[in-house]
Enzyme design. Structure first.
Site, mmCIF file in Angstrom:
data_model
loop_
_atom_site.group_PDB
_atom_site.id
_atom_site.type_symbol
_atom_site.label_atom_id
_atom_site.label_comp_id
_atom_site.label_asym_id
_atom_site.label_seq_id
_atom_site.Cartn_x
_atom_site.Cartn_y
_atom_site.Cartn_z
ATOM 1 N N GLU A 1 -3.748 1.042 2.629
ATOM 2 C CA GLU A 1 -3.159 0.444 3.827
ATOM 3 C C GLU A 1 -4.200 -0.324 4.631
ATOM 4 O OE1 GLU A 1 0.503 3.198 5.134
ATOM 5 O OE2 GLU A 1 -1.373 4.313 4.886
ATOM 6 N N GLU B 1 2.173 8.943 -0.899
ATOM 7 C CA GLU B 1 2.782 9.705 0.203
ATOM 8 C C GLU B 1 4.100 10.380 -0.166
ATOM 9 O OE1 GLU B 1 -0.020 6.893 2.281
ATOM 10 O OE2 GLU B 1 1.247 6.883 0.487
#
Length: 239
Positions: A114, A134
């Site tokens: 990210e 995730e």
């Protein structure tokens, strides 16, 4: 050079360099790194002499994701994520008007991916491994991954990476558009610095408005995007 506990800040001429500095933990993102990264990004944003930024990681990895040994000790994942959001590091990174070059190697996982996707030019060593894991932990990305990932590769491919959490190598990351250049590991640092130095020589207003045109234009129809480009092109000429 300024060293916080988890990030090292360097400035050479008009180029700043932020190094994630938890090598023993593969630069896993924890509260200390959150705080240091936020302070360092604020320093970059406030220094008018800085014209470009390099973001990299010390040791064997760029960033192996969130430090689960720390965030996992919170009463719940909700609280753990709330703590991480107490500083808007992702907004600070995304809000910089200067060009940002990511130099990634080793592991670029979760939060690391990210961070990388919020950079403008993403140079990866051939040995880099990427993943967005995730969902395997019962979560979805919360630092921009669900938005930056599909903006850099086709939507169905973004879903593939998000839903499966599978690991991909640097060659596939290049094909998907997650990274923009591949280099041999020993060339990574020099390549990133050379790019940053070249970009630092470009007219700052043009860089700023080019970034704004592309990022805002992605959320507009073509007609509105062309109008935006026209306005920003005029402002760039005014300096």
């Amino acid at each position: 050079m300024s060293a916080y506990s988890a990030v090292i800040f360097e400035k050479k001429g008009h180029v700043a360099h932020l190094s994630l500095n938890r090598p023993a933990a593969l630069n896993a993102y924890n509260l200390a790194m959150r705080d240091d990264f936020s302070v360092a990004l604020a320093a970059v944003d406030q220094d008018s002499e800085i014209r470009s930024l390099v973001v990299s990681g010390r040791g064997r990895a760029f960033c192996a994701g969130a430090d689960l040994t720390e965030f996992g000790s919170a009463p719940s994942q909700v609280i753990a994520r709330k703590v991480r959001w107490e500083r808007d590091v992702w907004g600070q990174l995304n809000g910089l008007s200067i060009p940002i070059v990511a130099a990634v190697h080793g592991y670029c996982i979760g939060s690391g991916l990210e961070i990388m996707l919020l950079c403008d030019i993403r140079v990866a060593a051939h040995d880099t491994v990427f993943a967005m894991p995730e969902l395997r932990l019962g979560m979805i990305p919360a630092a921009g991954g669900s938005q930056t990932l599909p903006r850099n590769c086709l939507g169905d491919r973004a879903l593939d990476l998000l839903l499966t959490g599978r690991r991909i190598d640097a060659a596939e990351a290049l094909r998907l558009g997650l990274v923009t250049r591949l280099v041999h590991p020993e060339e990574l640092e020099n390549t990133a610095w050379q790019l940053a130095e070249e970009l630092a020589e470009r007219p700052a207003p043009s860089i700023k408005f080019a970034k704004q045109a592309i990022r805002q234009g992605l959320d507009l129809g073509l007609g509105k995007g062309l109008e935006l480009e026209g306005r920003l092109a005029h402002r760039a000429l005014q300096g």
